[in-house]
Design a protein around this motif. Structure first.
Motif, mmCIF file in Angstrom:
data_model
loop_
_atom_site.group_PDB
_atom_site.id
_atom_site.type_symbol
_atom_site.label_atom_id
_atom_site.label_comp_id
_atom_site.label_asym_id
_atom_site.label_seq_id
_atom_site.Cartn_x
_atom_site.Cartn_y
_atom_site.Cartn_z
ATOM 1 N N PHE A 1 0.831 -1.203 0.000
ATOM 2 C CA PHE A 1 0.000 0.000 0.000
ATOM 3 C C PHE A 1 0.870 1.259 0.000
ATOM 4 O O PHE A 1 0.613 2.194 -0.766
ATOM 5 C CB PHE A 1 -0.936 0.018 1.210
ATOM 6 C CG PHE A 1 -1.702 1.291 1.352
ATOM 7 C CD1 PHE A 1 -2.736 1.588 0.481
ATOM 8 C CD2 PHE A 1 -1.376 2.209 2.345
ATOM 9 C CE1 PHE A 1 -3.443 2.782 0.603
ATOM 10 C CE2 PHE A 1 -2.077 3.391 2.466
ATOM 11 C CZ PHE A 1 -3.106 3.684 1.592
ATOM 12 N N THR A 2 1.901 1.275 0.822
ATOM 13 C CA THR A 2 2.783 2.445 0.898
ATOM 14 C C THR A 2 3.475 2.695 -0.438
ATOM 15 O O THR A 2 3.505 3.834 -0.919
ATOM 16 C CB THR A 2 3.827 2.261 2.017
ATOM 17 O OG1 THR A 2 3.143 2.081 3.256
ATOM 18 C CG2 THR A 2 4.744 3.458 2.115
ATOM 19 N N MET A 3 4.009 1.663 -1.042
ATOM 20 C CA MET A 3 4.674 1.836 -2.335
ATOM 21 C C MET A 3 3.687 2.320 -3.389
ATOM 22 O O MET A 3 4.004 3.207 -4.185
ATOM 23 C CB MET A 3 5.332 0.528 -2.786
ATOM 24 C CG MET A 3 6.564 0.186 -1.997
ATOM 25 S SD MET A 3 7.527 -1.219 -2.602
ATOM 26 C CE MET A 3 6.318 -2.403 -3.068
ATOM 27 N N ASP A 4 2.479 1.764 -3.391
ATOM 28 C CA ASP A 4 1.491 2.119 -4.402
ATOM 29 C C ASP A 4 1.024 3.561 -4.251
ATOM 30 O O ASP A 4 0.977 4.306 -5.230
ATOM 31 C CB ASP A 4 0.303 1.162 -4.321
ATOM 32 C CG ASP A 4 -0.634 1.338 -5.489
ATOM 33 O OD1 ASP A 4 -0.314 0.811 -6.565
ATOM 34 O OD2 ASP A 4 -1.673 2.009 -5.317
ATOM 35 N N ILE A 5 0.681 3.974 -3.040
ATOM 36 C CA ILE A 5 0.158 5.329 -2.862
ATOM 37 C C ILE A 5 1.259 6.375 -3.065
ATOM 38 O O ILE A 5 1.003 7.462 -3.591
ATOM 39 C CB ILE A 5 -0.562 5.488 -1.505
ATOM 40 C CG1 ILE A 5 -1.498 6.707 -1.553
ATOM 41 C CG2 ILE A 5 0.425 5.594 -0.358
ATOM 42 C CD1 ILE A 5 -2.506 6.763 -0.431
#
Length: 138
Positions: A54-58
């Protein structure tokens, strides 16, 4: 009569070959419980891969965005070249959509998803399996 003996001797295993194959099978069967107990005793690594993904994607979406806004107090939207990318909270999950289409669940077991906007900053607070706060410049 000797020709018959040679014919049958060439078709099967010799006594020595039979002993070697039985010893090999017995050795494998004797070692197998020890090997299985070693693998059974291993503990899985308890990492939060959902949070990492999630962190990488956002962050990747934020870097590619030209505008950010909050809608309905539970959806954060990023305007990118690929379209309007939105992240929303629904039933303990964070869901990603592009232009209102698609339904990609990025995180599970999230209790709260709080969005605040002030002084040109948007903050996203997550509570649950992941306790994180993200801050974005408008």
């Amino acid at each position: 009569m000797r020709t018959d003996l040679k014919k049958y001797a060439a078709d099967g295993f010799t006594y020595l070959e039979m002993l070697l194959s039985l010893m090999t099978a017995a050795l494998i069967m004797a070692v197998m419980p020890g090997i299985l107990s070693v693998f059974q005793a291993l503990e899985p690594i308890d990492d939060d891969y959902d949070l990492d993904i999630f962190t990488m994607d956002i962050m990747e979406t934020y870097d590619a965005s030209s505008d950010i806004k909050i809608s309905n107090a539970s959806v954060i939207q990023f305007k990118t070249d690929r379209g309007q990318v939105s992240y929303r909270y629904h039933n303990g999950r964070i869901i990603k959509s592009i232009d209102g289409d698609g339904f990609v669940t990025l995180m599970f077991n999230i209790d709260t998803f709080i969005l605040n906007e002030s002084n040109g900053l948007i903050t996203l607070k997550l509570k649950g399996d992941a306790d994180e706060t993200y801050t974005f410049n408008k």
